[in-house]
Write a protein that holds these residues in place. Structure first.
Motif, PDB file in Angstrom:
ATOM      1  N   GLU A 139      -0.915  51.036   8.952  1.00  0.00           N
ATOM      2  CA  GLU A 139      -1.403  49.937   9.775  1.00  0.00           C
ATOM      3  C   GLU A 139      -1.648  48.666   8.969  1.00  0.00           C
ATOM      4  O   GLU A 139      -1.628  47.565   9.520  1.00  0.00           O
ATOM      5  CB  GLU A 139      -2.680  50.361  10.491  1.00  0.00           C
ATOM      6  N   SER A 140      -1.853  48.804   7.675  1.00  0.00           N
ATOM      7  CA  SER A 140      -2.100  47.640   6.822  1.00  0.00           C
ATOM      8  C   SER A 140      -0.834  47.065   6.221  1.00  0.00           C
ATOM      9  O   SER A 140      -0.820  45.920   5.753  1.00  0.00           O
ATOM     10  CB  SER A 140      -3.056  48.012   5.685  1.00  0.00           C
ATOM     11  N   GLY A 141       0.251  47.855   6.188  1.00  0.00           N
ATOM     12  CA  GLY A 141       1.478  47.397   5.553  1.00  0.00           C
ATOM     13  C   GLY A 141       1.325  47.265   4.050  1.00  0.00           C
ATOM     14  O   GLY A 141       1.939  46.386   3.436  1.00  0.00           O
ATOM     15  N   THR A 142       0.522  48.141   3.457  1.00  0.00           N
ATOM     16  CA  THR A 142       0.225  48.063   2.027  1.00  0.00           C
ATOM     17  C   THR A 142       0.313  49.439   1.377  1.00  0.00           C
ATOM     18  O   THR A 142       0.412  50.468   2.061  1.00  0.00           O
ATOM     19  CB  THR A 142      -1.192  47.509   1.787  1.00  0.00           C
ATOM     20  N   VAL A 143       0.248  49.447   0.060  1.00  0.00           N
ATOM     21  CA  VAL A 143       0.161  50.678  -0.713  1.00  0.00           C
ATOM     22  C   VAL A 143      -1.029  50.570  -1.663  1.00  0.00           C
ATOM     23  O   VAL A 143      -1.167  49.557  -2.375  1.00  0.00           O
ATOM     24  CB  VAL A 143       1.446  50.947  -1.522  1.00  0.00           C
ATOM     25  N   ASP A 144      -1.895  51.576  -1.659  1.00  0.00           N
ATOM     26  CA  ASP A 144      -2.974  51.681  -2.624  1.00  0.00           C
ATOM     27  C   ASP A 144      -2.580  52.721  -3.665  1.00  0.00           C
ATOM     28  O   ASP A 144      -2.077  53.798  -3.316  1.00  0.00           O
ATOM     29  CB  ASP A 144      -4.285  52.112  -1.955  1.00  0.00           C
ATOM     30  N   VAL A 145      -2.801  52.406  -4.938  1.00  0.00           N
ATOM     31  CA  VAL A 145      -2.467  53.312  -6.029  1.00  0.00           C
ATOM     32  C   VAL A 145      -3.769  53.783  -6.674  1.00  0.00           C
ATOM     33  O   VAL A 145      -4.579  52.961  -7.124  1.00  0.00           O
ATOM     34  CB  VAL A 145      -1.565  52.625  -7.074  1.00  0.00           C
ATOM     35  N   ILE A 146      -3.971  55.100  -6.706  1.00  0.00           N
ATOM     36  CA  ILE A 146      -5.228  55.688  -7.164  1.00  0.00           C
ATOM     37  C   ILE A 146      -5.046  56.411  -8.490  1.00  0.00           C
ATOM     38  O   ILE A 146      -4.064  57.145  -8.688  1.00  0.00           O
ATOM     39  CB  ILE A 146      -5.779  56.682  -6.120  1.00  0.00           C
ATOM     40  N   ASP A 147      -5.985  56.223  -9.403  1.00  0.00           N
ATOM     41  CA  ASP A 147      -6.048  57.003 -10.638  1.00  0.00           C
ATOM     42  C   ASP A 147      -6.720  58.330 -10.295  1.00  0.00           C
ATOM     43  O   ASP A 147      -7.890  58.348  -9.902  1.00  0.00           O
ATOM     44  CB  ASP A 147      -6.870  56.252 -11.692  1.00  0.00           C
ATOM     45  N   PRO A 148      -6.013  59.462 -10.430  1.00  0.00           N
ATOM     46  CA  PRO A 148      -6.593  60.743 -10.032  1.00  0.00           C
ATOM     47  C   PRO A 148      -7.725  61.230 -10.931  1.00  0.00           C
ATOM     48  O   PRO A 148      -8.454  62.159 -10.557  1.00  0.00           O
ATOM     49  CB  PRO A 148      -5.398  61.704 -10.084  1.00  0.00           C
ATOM     50  N   GLU A 149      -7.874  60.619 -12.101  1.00  0.00           N
ATOM     51  CA  GLU A 149      -8.961  61.009 -12.997  1.00  0.00           C
ATOM     52  C   GLU A 149     -10.263  60.328 -12.609  1.00  0.00           C
ATOM     53  O   GLU A 149     -11.334  60.943 -12.624  1.00  0.00           O
ATOM     54  CB  GLU A 149      -8.595  60.661 -14.448  1.00  0.00           C
ATOM     55  N   THR A 150     -10.179  59.061 -12.243  1.00  0.00           N
ATOM     56  CA  THR A 150     -11.393  58.298 -11.916  1.00  0.00           C
ATOM     57  C   THR A 150     -11.616  58.172 -10.409  1.00  0.00           C
ATOM     58  O   THR A 150     -12.701  57.766  -9.983  1.00  0.00           O
ATOM     59  CB  THR A 150     -11.297  56.881 -12.500  1.00  0.00           C
ATOM     60  N   TYR A 151     -10.579  58.510  -9.613  1.00  0.00           N
ATOM     61  CA  TYR A 151     -10.611  58.373  -8.149  1.00  0.00           C
ATOM     62  C   TYR A 151     -10.751  56.909  -7.721  1.00  0.00           C
ATOM     63  O   TYR A 151     -11.206  56.621  -6.628  1.00  0.00           O
ATOM     64  CB  TYR A 151     -11.756  59.201  -7.546  1.00  0.00           C
ATOM     65  N   ARG A 152     -10.341  56.000  -8.560  1.00  0.00           N
ATOM     66  CA  ARG A 152     -10.433  54.574  -8.250  1.00  0.00           C
ATOM     67  C   ARG A 152      -9.059  53.984  -7.970  1.00  0.00           C
ATOM     68  O   ARG A 152      -8.055  54.401  -8.561  1.00  0.00           O
ATOM     69  CB  ARG A 152     -11.078  53.813  -9.411  1.00  0.00           C
ATOM     70  N   ILE A 153      -9.027  52.988  -7.079  1.00  0.00           N
ATOM     71  CA  ILE A 153      -7.789  52.266  -6.810  1.00  0.00           C
ATOM     72  C   ILE A 153      -7.507  51.324  -7.975  1.00  0.00           C
ATOM     73  O   ILE A 153      -8.335  50.468  -8.308  1.00  0.00           O
ATOM     74  CB  ILE A 153      -7.891  51.474  -5.493  1.00  0.00           C
ATOM     75  N   VAL A 154      -6.354  51.486  -8.597  1.00  0.00           N
ATOM     76  CA  VAL A 154      -6.011  50.683  -9.771  1.00  0.00           C
ATOM     77  C   VAL A 154      -4.936  49.641  -9.466  1.00  0.00           C
ATOM     78  O   VAL A 154      -4.682  48.758 -10.278  1.00  0.00           O
ATOM     79  CB  VAL A 154      -5.539  51.584 -10.936  1.00  0.00           C
ATOM     80  N   ARG A 155      -4.309  49.757  -8.301  1.00  0.00           N
ATOM     81  CA  ARG A 155      -3.313  48.764  -7.908  1.00  0.00           C
ATOM     82  C   ARG A 155      -3.207  48.758  -6.384  1.00  0.00           C
ATOM     83  O   ARG A 155      -3.394  49.777  -5.726  1.00  0.00           O
ATOM     84  CB  ARG A 155      -1.951  49.076  -8.535  1.00  0.00           C
ATOM     85  N   HIS A 156      -2.906  47.575  -5.850  1.00  0.00           N
ATOM     86  CA  HIS A 156      -2.769  47.405  -4.402  1.00  0.00           C
ATOM     87  C   HIS A 156      -1.676  46.374  -4.173  1.00  0.00           C
ATOM     88  O   HIS A 156      -1.705  45.302  -4.774  1.00  0.00           O
ATOM     89  CB  HIS A 156      -4.100  46.923  -3.799  1.00  0.00           C
ATOM     90  N   PHE A 157      -0.681  46.714  -3.352  1.00  0.00           N
ATOM     91  CA  PHE A 157       0.370  45.729  -3.092  1.00  0.00           C
ATOM     92  C   PHE A 157       0.876  45.841  -1.652  1.00  0.00           C
ATOM     93  O   PHE A 157       0.783  46.894  -1.010  1.00  0.00           O
ATOM     94  CB  PHE A 157       1.532  45.856  -4.084  1.00  0.00           C
ATOM     95  N   THR A 158       1.401  44.731  -1.172  1.00  0.00           N
ATOM     96  CA  THR A 158       1.945  44.653   0.182  1.00  0.00           C
ATOM     97  C   THR A 158       3.397  45.120   0.180  1.00  0.00           C
ATOM     98  O   THR A 158       4.158  44.814  -0.749  1.00  0.00           O
ATOM     99  CB  THR A 158       1.861  43.208   0.708  1.00  0.00           C
ATOM    100  N   VAL A 159       3.781  45.857   1.217  1.00  0.00           N
ATOM    101  CA  VAL A 159       5.176  46.292   1.328  1.00  0.00           C
ATOM    102  C   VAL A 159       5.775  45.718   2.608  1.00  0.00           C
ATOM    103  O   VAL A 159       6.073  44.540   2.685  1.00  0.00           O
ATOM    104  CB  VAL A 159       5.300  47.833   1.249  1.00  0.00           C
ATOM    105  N   GLY A 160       5.962  46.533   3.661  1.00  0.00           N
ATOM    106  CA  GLY A 160       6.530  46.042   4.911  1.00  0.00           C
ATOM    107  C   GLY A 160       5.838  46.655   6.096  1.00  0.00           C
ATOM    108  O   GLY A 160       4.817  47.336   5.959  1.00  0.00           O
ATOM    109  N   ALA A 161       6.419  46.456   7.271  1.00  0.00           N
ATOM    110  CA  ALA A 161       5.800  46.933   8.500  1.00  0.00           C
ATOM    111  C   ALA A 161       5.919  48.450   8.630  1.00  0.00           C
ATOM    112  O   ALA A 161       7.001  49.008   8.509  1.00  0.00           O
ATOM    113  CB  ALA A 161       6.452  46.255   9.701  1.00  0.00           C
ATOM    114  N   LEU A 162       4.798  49.082   8.848  1.00  0.00           N
ATOM    115  CA  LEU A 162       4.673  50.510   9.094  1.00  0.00           C
ATOM    116  C   LEU A 162       5.232  51.384   7.968  1.00  0.00           C
ATOM    117  O   LEU A 162       6.144  52.185   8.170  1.00  0.00           O
ATOM    118  CB  LEU A 162       5.349  50.884  10.422  1.00  0.00           C
TER     119      LEU A 162
END
Length: 394
Positions: free
Chosen positions: A93-116
């Protein structure tokens, strides 16, 4: 999928009981009678197996076939050496991708892609991740060495993406177009298209020898057996108008396909040799995603409608445990960590990602992400090559 679901729970054993059709669907034929689904088409033609698709042997059980034998903890391909371990979450719904570090459980990158954006899919050669922008009609490549996106590639209707076992084709599940599009696995140039006798194709898996692809069609309640080399449809299996098949996974011994059914609230067991429906196994409301444990002993079933994960024993072919999300939730698609100790699932209607401890069978983290998170990908994972989806490796 992110459509509203409202059908009542139906318990199915060996009989398929008819019911009311979902709102918005065209009328479907009556459900098949006791023990079998309707199967149409001829048996598959004989063909030599793909060299890359030959089943492996499970080390602890000499002589026993295990198609997931190359997926054990620590068995990472040299191709992914140096890749940072990350979790990629497409927010539909946001048209984005969140990238998570599995060790810290924190989002380390966020970028826009396309629709759905629907799924993040590892390429056959393990070198690229593809974000499927379903409504945007393109794929966004991501370099797993850096976790950064590249230039979008035009591809019509990419709901989901698979790869032929020999690496020759990318198989685009064109859901709204009701077809399977065969493309070059690197350039994504269109090669051939196969119209399908069903509606809403979305998930699938291959037989142990790699010759046949079994795909689910969500909106018509069908499974289709496909010879991807021809390409041609070998059979259509109608599960009934109350069925909504989702994820598909082959059993480790290669004898049975497990098919999640979101409206029947469980999984179908389909014979991988005859394509006959063996039986139905209730798991939980809104059964959706299927994931194999690193030891090939268990199948994790995400029950999106009730906020739980059912653990199915492959040996016993029954549910042996249920992990529940306190207060409920919407566990959807995801994957198992490289070491097998965590199961990562998107929370489709709650804007979160769930992390389960597979040893203790409990939820250990809930991570806020964008709106409508769907087919998240844990990467890298063990395996010699990828067959697609959020990580089906052999």
């Amino acid at each position: 999928m992110d459509r509203a679901r409202g059908a009542a729970a139906v318990t199915v054993a060996l009989m398929i009981v008819g019911g009311c059709a979902l709102v918005g669907r065209t009328a479907e034929p009556p459900a098949p009678r006791a023990g079998t689904a309707r199967i149409t088409g001829a048996p598959p033609a004989s063909a030599p197996p793909s060299p890359a698709a030959v089943a492996s042997i499970e080390p602890e059980h000499p002589g026993r076939t295990d198609v997931y034998a190359a997926d054990r903890p620590g068995m990472l391909s040299p191709v992914v050496k140096g890749f940072r371990s990350l979790v990629y979450v497409p927010n539909s719904e946001s048209g984005t991708v969140d990238v998570i570090d599995p060790e810290t459980y924190r989002i380390v990158r966020h970028f826009t892609v396309g629709a759905l954006p629907q799924h993040v899919v590892p390429s056959w050669d393990l070198k690229t991740l593809w974000v499927n922008n379903n409504r945007g009609n393109f794929l966004t490549p991501v370099d797993p060495r850096t976790g950064r996106p590249g230039r979008p590639v035009p591809v019509e209707d990419p709901y989901n993406l698979y790869f032929s076992p020999d690496g020759a084709y990318a198989l685009v599940m064109a859901e709204r177009n009701n077809q399977l599009d065969l493309r070059d696995p690197h350039s994504m140039k269109p090669l051939r298209s196969l119209p399908l006798p069903c509606r809403g194709v979305n998930h699938g898996d291959f037989t142990a020898d790699g010759r046949v692809f079994l795909a689910s069609c969500e909106f018509s309640g069908d499974l289709v057996v496909i010879d991807w080399r021809a390409p041609s449809v070998i059979r259509r299996i109608h599960l009934g108008h109350m069925s909504m098949p989702q994820d598909v996974k082959l059993s480790p011994d290669g004898t049975v396909f497990y098919v999640a059914d979101m409206e029947r609230h469980g999984v179908w067991l389909v014979d991988a040799a005859t394509y006959g429906v063996k039986r139905f196994l209730p798991t939980g409301r809104g059964a959706h995603g299927l994931y194999v444990s690193r030891d090939s002993r268990r199948l994790y079933v995400s029950n999106r409608g009730e906020g739980s994960v059912s653990v199915v024993s492959f040996a016993k072919r029954k549910v042996v445990d249920v992990w529940r999300i306190p207060g409920g939730g919407s566990p959807d698609m995801g994957g198992v960590s490289a070491d097998g100790t965590k199961l990562w699932l998107s929370g489709r209607y709650h804007g979160v990602v769930y992390v389960f401890d597979t040893r203790r069978g409990r939820l250990v983290r809930t991570i806020p992400v964008g709106a409508g998170p769907h087919g998240l990908c844990v990467y890298p994972q063990p395996g010699r090559y990828s067959l697609g989806h959020t990580g089906v490796f052999r």
